[in-house]
Write an enzyme that holds these catalytic residues in place. Structure first.
Site, PDB file in Angstrom:
ATOM      1  N   CYS A  59      -0.416  -6.947  -3.080  1.00 61.85           N
ATOM      2  CA  CYS A  59       0.840  -7.709  -3.006  1.00 61.85           C
ATOM      3  C   CYS A  59       0.554  -9.018  -2.283  1.00 61.85           C
ATOM      4  CB  CYS A  59       1.933  -6.893  -2.286  1.00 61.85           C
ATOM      5  SG  CYS A  59       1.886  -7.006  -0.493  1.00 61.85           S
ATOM      6  N   CYS A 119      -3.381  -8.881   2.945  1.00 64.65           N
ATOM      7  CA  CYS A 119      -4.122  -8.116   3.965  1.00 64.65           C
ATOM      8  C   CYS A 119      -5.640  -8.205   3.834  1.00 64.65           C
ATOM      9  CB  CYS A 119      -3.681  -6.656   3.947  1.00 64.65           C
ATOM     10  SG  CYS A 119      -1.941  -6.456   4.365  1.00 64.65           S
ATOM     11  N   ARG A 134      -3.391   3.788  13.006  1.00 69.46           N
ATOM     12  CA  ARG A 134      -4.412   2.736  13.112  1.00 69.46           C
ATOM     13  C   ARG A 134      -4.967   2.671  14.533  1.00 69.46           C
ATOM     14  NH1 ARG A 134      -2.242  -2.989  11.330  1.00 69.46           N
ATOM     15  NH2 ARG A 134      -2.244  -2.053   9.252  1.00 69.46           N
ATOM     16  N   CYS A 156       0.432   2.389   0.720  1.00 66.15           N
ATOM     17  CA  CYS A 156       1.136   1.217   1.250  1.00 66.15           C
ATOM     18  C   CYS A 156       2.508   1.062   0.599  1.00 66.15           C
ATOM     19  CB  CYS A 156       0.314  -0.047   1.038  1.00 66.15           C
ATOM     20  SG  CYS A 156       1.218  -1.493   1.618  1.00 66.15           S
ATOM     21  N   CYS A 200      -7.590  -4.599  -0.019  1.00 66.45           N
ATOM     22  CA  CYS A 200      -6.674  -3.911   0.899  1.00 66.45           C
ATOM     23  C   CYS A 200      -6.382  -2.498   0.388  1.00 66.45           C
ATOM     24  CB  CYS A 200      -5.384  -4.691   1.029  1.00 66.45           C
ATOM     25  SG  CYS A 200      -4.350  -4.541  -0.435  1.00 66.45           S
ATOM     26  N   LYS A 217       4.274  -9.966  14.553  1.00 72.36           N
ATOM     27  CA  LYS A 217       2.875  -9.629  14.839  1.00 72.36           C
ATOM     28  C   LYS A 217       2.106 -10.872  15.292  1.00 72.36           C
ATOM     29  CE  LYS A 217       2.108  -8.095  10.560  1.00 72.36           C
ATOM     30  NZ  LYS A 217       1.551  -7.796   9.214  1.00 72.36           N
ATOM     31  N   LYS A 220      -2.016 -12.302  16.001  1.00 75.02           N
ATOM     32  CA  LYS A 220      -3.418 -11.945  15.743  1.00 75.02           C
ATOM     33  C   LYS A 220      -4.381 -12.944  16.366  1.00 75.02           C
ATOM     34  CE  LYS A 220      -2.298  -9.423  11.572  1.00 75.02           C
ATOM     35  NZ  LYS A 220      -2.540  -9.253  10.129  1.00 75.02           N
ATOM     36  N   ARG A 224      -2.435  -7.887  18.313  1.00 80.73           N
ATOM     37  CA  ARG A 224      -3.086  -6.719  17.699  1.00 80.73           C
ATOM     38  C   ARG A 224      -4.590  -6.737  17.954  1.00 80.73           C
ATOM     39  NH1 ARG A 224      -0.040  -5.569  12.093  1.00 80.73           N
ATOM     40  NH2 ARG A 224       2.081  -5.534  12.879  1.00 80.73           N
TER      41      ARG A 224
HETATM   42 FE1  SRM Z   1      -1.662  -5.995   6.573  1.00 79.88          FE
HETATM   43  C1  SRM Z   1       1.569  -5.075   6.287  1.00 79.88           C
HETATM   44  C2  SRM Z   1      -2.610  -2.899   5.804  1.00 79.88           C
HETATM   45  C3  SRM Z   1      -4.761  -6.778   7.621  1.00 79.88           C
HETATM   46  C4  SRM Z   1      -0.862  -9.344   6.450  1.00 79.88           C
HETATM   47  N1  SRM Z   1      -0.675  -4.267   6.181  1.00 79.88           N
HETATM   48  C5  SRM Z   1       0.687  -4.091   6.147  1.00 79.88           C
HETATM   49  C6  SRM Z   1       1.052  -2.602   6.009  1.00 79.88           C
HETATM   50  C7  SRM Z   1       1.232  -2.055   7.380  1.00 79.88           C
HETATM   51  C8  SRM Z   1       2.248  -2.306   5.075  1.00 79.88           C
HETATM   52  C9  SRM Z   1       3.615  -2.154   5.676  1.00 79.88           C
HETATM   53  O1  SRM Z   1       4.062  -3.043   6.419  1.00 79.88           O
HETATM   54  O2  SRM Z   1       4.266  -1.156   5.347  1.00 79.88           O
HETATM   55  C10 SRM Z   1      -0.240  -2.110   5.340  1.00 79.88           C
HETATM   56  C11 SRM Z   1      -0.575  -0.617   5.561  1.00 79.88           C
HETATM   57  C12 SRM Z   1      -1.088  -0.033   4.256  1.00 79.88           C
HETATM   58  C13 SRM Z   1      -1.657   1.325   4.367  1.00 79.88           C
HETATM   59  O3  SRM Z   1      -1.247   2.214   3.591  1.00 79.88           O
HETATM   60  O4  SRM Z   1      -2.546   1.535   5.153  1.00 79.88           O
HETATM   61  C14 SRM Z   1      -1.245  -3.134   5.819  1.00 79.88           C
HETATM   62  N2  SRM Z   1      -3.329  -4.987   6.791  1.00 79.88           N
HETATM   63  C15 SRM Z   1      -3.558  -3.742   6.313  1.00 79.88           C
HETATM   64  C16 SRM Z   1      -5.031  -3.373   6.389  1.00 79.88           C
HETATM   65  C17 SRM Z   1      -5.290  -1.906   6.668  1.00 79.88           C
HETATM   66  C18 SRM Z   1      -5.693  -3.824   5.078  1.00 79.88           C
HETATM   67  C19 SRM Z   1      -7.060  -3.244   4.829  1.00 79.88           C
HETATM   68  O5  SRM Z   1      -7.195  -2.621   3.769  1.00 79.88           O
HETATM   69  O6  SRM Z   1      -7.962  -3.400   5.642  1.00 79.88           O
HETATM   70  C20 SRM Z   1      -5.476  -4.343   7.509  1.00 79.88           C
HETATM   71  C21 SRM Z   1      -5.347  -3.763   8.889  1.00 79.88           C
HETATM   72  C22 SRM Z   1      -5.976  -4.643   9.919  1.00 79.88           C
HETATM   73  C23 SRM Z   1      -6.003  -4.056  11.316  1.00 79.88           C
HETATM   74  O7  SRM Z   1      -6.873  -3.225  11.590  1.00 79.88           O
HETATM   75  O8  SRM Z   1      -5.179  -4.475  12.115  1.00 79.88           O
HETATM   76  C24 SRM Z   1      -4.467  -5.468   7.320  1.00 79.88           C
HETATM   77  N3  SRM Z   1      -2.600  -7.742   7.042  1.00 79.88           N
HETATM   78  C25 SRM Z   1      -3.927  -7.853   7.330  1.00 79.88           C
HETATM   79  C26 SRM Z   1      -4.335  -9.221   7.256  1.00 79.88           C
HETATM   80  C27 SRM Z   1      -5.743  -9.753   7.458  1.00 79.88           C
HETATM   81  C28 SRM Z   1      -6.018 -10.142   8.876  1.00 79.88           C
HETATM   82  O9  SRM Z   1      -5.191  -9.968   9.753  1.00 79.88           O
HETATM   83  O10 SRM Z   1      -7.116 -10.631   9.128  1.00 79.88           O
HETATM   84  C29 SRM Z   1      -3.207  -9.958   6.900  1.00 79.88           C
HETATM   85  C30 SRM Z   1      -3.157 -11.484   6.608  1.00 79.88           C
HETATM   86  C31 SRM Z   1      -3.199 -12.290   7.856  1.00 79.88           C
HETATM   87  C32 SRM Z   1      -1.825 -12.431   8.443  1.00 79.88           C
HETATM   88  O11 SRM Z   1      -1.433 -11.579   9.216  1.00 79.88           O
HETATM   89  O12 SRM Z   1      -1.131 -13.390   8.087  1.00 79.88           O
HETATM   90  C33 SRM Z   1      -2.121  -9.013   6.779  1.00 79.88           C
HETATM   91  N4  SRM Z   1       0.117  -7.042   6.432  1.00 79.88           N
HETATM   92  C34 SRM Z   1       0.222  -8.401   6.333  1.00 79.88           C
HETATM   93  C35 SRM Z   1       1.598  -8.742   6.113  1.00 79.88           C
HETATM   94  C36 SRM Z   1       2.168 -10.182   5.948  1.00 79.88           C
HETATM   95  C37 SRM Z   1       2.541 -10.740   7.261  1.00 79.88           C
HETATM   96  C38 SRM Z   1       3.277 -12.040   7.146  1.00 79.88           C
HETATM   97  O13 SRM Z   1       3.165 -12.870   8.038  1.00 79.88           O
HETATM   98  O14 SRM Z   1       4.006 -12.249   6.178  1.00 79.88           O
HETATM   99  C39 SRM Z   1       2.318  -7.519   6.058  1.00 79.88           C
HETATM  100  C40 SRM Z   1       3.830  -7.330   5.842  1.00 79.88           C
HETATM  101  C41 SRM Z   1       4.618  -7.599   7.073  1.00 79.88           C
HETATM  102  O15 SRM Z   1       4.112  -7.776   8.176  1.00 79.88           O
HETATM  103  O16 SRM Z   1       5.838  -7.628   6.901  1.00 79.88           O
HETATM  104  C42 SRM Z   1       1.346  -6.476   6.250  1.00 79.88           C
HETATM  105 FE1  SF4 Z   2      -0.099  -3.282   1.298  1.00 83.66          FE
HETATM  106 FE2  SF4 Z   2       0.220  -5.724   0.358  1.00 83.66          FE
HETATM  107 FE3  SF4 Z   2      -1.151  -5.334   2.604  1.00 83.66          FE
HETATM  108 FE4  SF4 Z   2      -2.212  -4.612   0.337  1.00 83.66          FE
HETATM  109  S1  SF4 Z   2      -1.672  -6.709   0.892  1.00 83.66           S
HETATM  110  S2  SF4 Z   2      -2.138  -3.341   2.207  1.00 83.66           S
HETATM  111  S3  SF4 Z   2      -0.453  -3.950  -0.814  1.00 83.66           S
HETATM  112  S4  SF4 Z   2       0.989  -4.945   2.349  1.00 83.66           S
END
Ligand code: SRM
Ligand code: SF4
Length: 578
Positions: free
Chosen positions: A492, A496, A87, A453, A447, A226, A228, A156
């Site tokens: 899930c 995201c 990323r 993922c 997402c 993390k 943000k 981030r």
């Molecule tokens: Fe996310 C984890 C993809 C924005 C909340 N996110 C992941 C992971 C890294 C899975 C993992 O931990 O193994 C995903 C990678 C999948 C893949 O195959 O690429 C993933 N998140 C993404 C992206 C690529 C979604 C997309 O399709 O655009 C976004 C990348 C943003 C970036 O450039 O940095 C992405 N993730 C978000 C957002 C939206 C935002 O930030 O505006 C959220 C919700 C806001 C938040 O953070 O609360 C988000 N991602 C999560 C979470 C839940 C965190 C939590 O507090 O519980 C996880 C899981 C974790 O961290 O344990 C996660």
């Molecule tokens: Fe993966 Fe769940 Fe984030 Fe979608 S919402 S990219 S399935 S961790």
């Protein structure tokens, strides 16, 4: 409070809650080195368990193609097909033509031939092999971008409205995004040592590094989780500011940013089985002047560093601290760390959300085009050639590139005369102009989910287009095709694609089944609620149809779908649905 005053995890009293395993890994990692260096030199396809946690800080996740798991199982192969997601961190989504082209080249030469524009204005490569990781990082860094802190327990990618309007306001918030990003970037040299150091002499190794270096802001164990940050404008909340740990809402007077209302403690991730977890929108805390903004960001990071929960990663985000201790406590701590009292918020708040799609004037005689990329995925197939279109536009016009939080791209600094040619390129590659896309598709995002993922339960970006196909027809039948509302899908409950504050949120819950949320808002200021659980993918539009119908006939003037759902509430909506 001085940095020395806070206890290091290893020195903590034994009565303190037990630190989570990741805390111990960070603590002994020598500022994010761990054994990544040795693993990189070894002839293996993947890293050890502890290093996986540290790799995130460097901007990469170890993954495997989950569709290949079955086939490798059947063929008796014992090892998964490991590859890496990489990323890039792109503050405010602002990048050059060359930087975008370099990512397109990378996905074709060493990735899975697709590129993903993320929901935080970043770019993701998938399918990079371990043996190509250093090359990947080096090629990204050569274009003056980095993957450091794109993931991990640090600040981030810092978001800001990417629109290239030549007013002072946009330039000010975009610069603040860059300043915060630079200031809160980790200072460890491990990134350089592991990924960028030249090994051609044969004398250098990747195993260097000392314990003596001190991260001035983060310390040895970085943040509990993390972190943000996003910046918004009152008339343009395109960054969804309230879903961030830290948000700045620009306060504008006489066309100048005179300061920011600071909001803290947003975050969406949830584990449905754990009641202690929940999505939360940020709370308004205080007003800061432009000069105070970076320092206050640092103070907030330090409060989370020192008080955030390090024993339970499920509750380690800042939102739980703000929820548990309250906003007054938070403000008090921030003032202590910042070293002076902060003013109260002004009444200014977000009132509109623009997606910046289509043609618009920059204000300097030039224009920009917002190009809607469905779910942010760039690929080429026989019907649609997103990558080819982007390459041709880059080569023809050398536009400045800006990525939006709705997974799309702005081509900037265009001469107005370029319009027919640019549109011709888009059409030639089988792609729709923004103006040809239905509102419901334009305002939908999804997402990554399957197949890369590791946390995905259901499909998301590969499934949403077919859901939108059906919804689009239904809305047209009902005369609702001009309505503006957001539809956001995730594979899930981690959220995201920010489904929990959308008008309609579709959250993967069990194989092929989704929880349907309604009642959020395009503006991002209200959480949605569960309308129906475990809805099969194919039944999503049917499930919503009674609501669409009733909305069409019963809504008040100017009321959006989310507002209407929220006003009626769950019971009435369930009665309508029968
Ligand atoms: Fe996310 C984890 C993809 C924005 C909340 N996110 C992941 C992971 C890294 C899975 C993992 O931990 O193994 C995903 C990678 C999948 C893949 O195959 O690429 C993933 N998140 C993404 C992206 C690529 C979604 C997309 O399709 O655009 C976004 C990348 C943003 C970036 O450039 O940095 C992405 N993730 C978000 C957002 C939206 C935002 O930030 O505006 C959220 C919700 C806001 C938040 O953070 O609360 C988000 N991602 C999560 C979470 C839940 C965190 C939590 O507090 O519980 C996880 C899981 C974790 O961290 O344990 C996660
Ligand atoms: Fe993966 Fe769940 Fe984030 Fe979608 S919402 S990219 S399935 S961790």
């Amino acid at each position: 409070m001085s940095d020395d005053a806070r206890p290091s995890p290893s020195a903590q009293d034994t009565t303190e809650p037990k630190l989570s395993a990741v805390e111990l890994i960070k603590d002994s990692s020598r500022y994010l080195r761990g054994s990544i260096g040795q693993a990189l030199m070894a002839d293996t396809t993947h890293f050890g368990k502890d290093d996986l946690q540290l790799l995130k800080f460097h901007g990469t996740y170890q993954q495997d193609d989950r569709e290949q798991r079955k086939s490798s199982g059947e063929s008796g192969k014992s090892e998964k097909d490991f590859s890496f997601m990489v990323r890039s961190r792109i503050p405010a989504g602002i990048m050059t033509t060359e930087q975008l082209l370099a990512h397109l080249d990378l996905c074709d030469s060493i990735g899975n031939s697709t590129l993903k524009i993320t929901t935080r204005q970043g770019l993701q490569l998938h399918g990079i092999l371990k043996s190509d990781l250093r090359e990947c990082m080096q090629r990204i860094n050569r274009t003056m971008l980095t993957t450091l802190a794109a993931c991990g327990d640090v600040n981030r990618n810092t978001m800001a409205c990417p629109a290239p309007y030549t007013d002072n306001i946009r330039a000010t918030v975009q610069k603040l995004a860059q300043d915060i990003s630079d200031h809160l970037s980790p200072k460890t040299k491990s990134y350089y040592e592991l990924w960028l150091k030249d090994l051609s002499s044969g004398e250098e190794t990747l195993e260097g590094g000392s314990d003596e270096f001190v991260e001035p802001i983060y310390g040895k164990t970085y943040l509990p989780r993390k972190f943000k940050t996003a910046i918004a404008l009152a008339d343009d909340n395109c960054t969804d500011v309230y879903t961030n740990c830290l948000g700045f809402i620009a306060v504008v007077r006489d066309a100048q940013v005179i300061g920011y209302n600071v909001v803290v403690g947003g975050g969406l991730g949830v584990t449905p089985s754990a009641k202690k977890t929940f999505p939360r929108l940020a709370t308004r805390m205080a007003f800061v002047t432009p000069e105070q903004a970076v320092g206050v960001a640092e103070a907030i990071v330090k409060v989370q560093r020192d008080f955030g929960y390090r024993d339970d990663r499920k509750r380690a985000r800042l939102k739980y601290l703000v929820h548990d201790r309250g906003i007054e406590w938070m403000r008090h701590q921030v003032q202590e760390y910042y070293g002076s009292t902060l003013q109260d918020c002004t009444p200014d708040d977000v009132v509109e959300h623009r997606d910046h799609m289509g043609w618009d004037q920059q204000g300097d005689g030039r224009c920009f085009y917002g190009f809607n990329v469905e779910n942010g995925r760039l690929y080429d197939d026989e019907n649609r050639q997103w990558k080819k279109a982007l390459r041709e536009i880059c080569e023809e016009f050398q536009p400045q590139i800006r990525l939006t939080a709705h997974q799309s791209v702005l081509f900037c600094n265009l001469d107005p005369s370029s319009r027919p040619k640019l549109e011709g390129i888009i059409k030639k590659h089988g792609l729709p102009l923004t103006e040809e896309i239905s509102n419901v598709r334009r305002w939908s995002i999804a997402c990554v989910a399957l197949p890369t993922c590791g946390l995905a339960i259901t499909e998301s970006e590969r499934a949403l287009p077919s859901v939108i196909d059906v919804m689009e027809k239904k809305l047209q039948e009902l005369g609702l095709d001009k309505e503006l509302f957001t539809v956001r899908m995730t594979g899930c409950p981690n959220g995201c694609a920010r489904p929990y504050n959308a008008d309609i949120g579709l959250v993967g819950k069990a194989k092929g089944k989704y929880t349907v949320y309604v009642g959020g808002t395009r503006l991002g200021t209200r959480l949605a609620f569960i309308f129906k659980d475990l809805v099969p993918l194919e039944a999503i539009t049917d499930t919503l149809e009674p609501l669409f119908k009733a909305f069409g006939s019963q809504r008040q003037e100017g009321e959006s779908f989310g507002d209407w759902c929220s006003r009626l509430g769950l019971e009435k909506l369930q009665a309508i649905a029968g």
